[in-house]
Motif scaffolding. Sequence first.
Motif, mmCIF file in Angstrom:
data_model
loop_
_atom_site.group_PDB
_atom_site.id
_atom_site.type_symbol
_atom_site.label_atom_id
_atom_site.label_comp_id
_atom_site.label_asym_id
_atom_site.label_seq_id
_atom_site.Cartn_x
_atom_site.Cartn_y
_atom_site.Cartn_z
ATOM 1 N N ALA A 78 44.630 50.665 43.206
ATOM 2 C CA ALA A 78 43.285 50.137 42.850
ATOM 3 C C ALA A 78 43.347 48.358 43.638
ATOM 4 O O ALA A 78 42.676 47.786 44.530
ATOM 5 N N ASP A 79 44.703 48.013 44.059
ATOM 6 C CA ASP A 79 45.098 46.900 45.210
ATOM 7 C C ASP A 79 45.283 47.236 46.435
ATOM 8 O O ASP A 79 45.363 46.627 47.601
ATOM 9 N N LEU A 80 44.568 48.213 46.729
ATOM 10 C CA LEU A 80 44.269 49.030 48.129
ATOM 11 C C LEU A 80 42.977 48.743 48.716
ATOM 12 O O LEU A 80 42.644 49.589 48.121
ATOM 13 N N THR A 81 42.729 48.927 49.613
ATOM 14 C CA THR A 81 41.429 48.151 50.154
ATOM 15 C C THR A 81 41.248 49.219 51.943
ATOM 16 O O THR A 81 41.672 48.800 52.607
ATOM 17 N N THR A 105 50.845 43.097 55.560
ATOM 18 C CA THR A 105 50.181 43.476 54.019
ATOM 19 C C THR A 105 48.257 43.936 54.577
ATOM 20 O O THR A 105 47.469 44.564 53.577
ATOM 21 N N ARG A 159 47.269 46.344 51.811
ATOM 22 C CA ARG A 159 47.043 46.093 50.553
ATOM 23 C C ARG A 159 45.484 46.542 51.396
ATOM 24 O O ARG A 159 44.667 46.410 50.440
ATOM 25 N N ARG A 160 45.915 46.112 52.540
ATOM 26 C CA ARG A 160 43.918 46.380 53.327
ATOM 27 C C ARG A 160 44.359 47.494 55.100
ATOM 28 O O ARG A 160 44.917 47.524 55.619
#
Length: 175
Positions: free
Chosen positions: A2-5, A111, A149-150
């Motif tokens: 859910a926190d990974l774009t 990140t 995260r990205r």
Amino acid sequence: MADLTIECVQGDIASQPDMESIVNAANARLMPGSGVAGAIHSAAGPELARECESLAPIAPGQAVITGGYGLPNPYVIHCLGPVYGVDEPSAELLGNCYRNALMLADQKGLTSIAFPAISTGVFGYPVEEAARIAVATIQSTARELTSVRRVRLVLFSDHDLTVFRNALNAGGNSG
């Protein structure tokens, strides 16, 4: 996850100034070549090749990290993708490129990471299959990541962008 774009964009992998790391679709010697490796080495300058000398050779699926030098990114992660029809099992080796690059970025506390379409150029990997493997591997590795995260997939052509976006949408994430 859910926190990974995960996003797909069309562009030049060597021009991603908002990403902490970019991935080089490297050759085993980690030296300048054609395509992605040539563009990255050209933008980074000769210091990148000098640092790479001590890290080579690498095997298909393996990843190593260096500084970014003249690039706008502090780090370059170099992956050797499989040559389609030669390096087997090619799907596993291609997946290892994405997984190992993500884990290296995560271990460094980074990140963000941008990938090209590894192995789809002169290494001959079919784009549709490569896109499915890339997206599935990124999504399955996401739960192991603590800092990344990205993730950006940077595609050179309109066709590759469409194929990767379709794979991403089929995988349940959008970008």
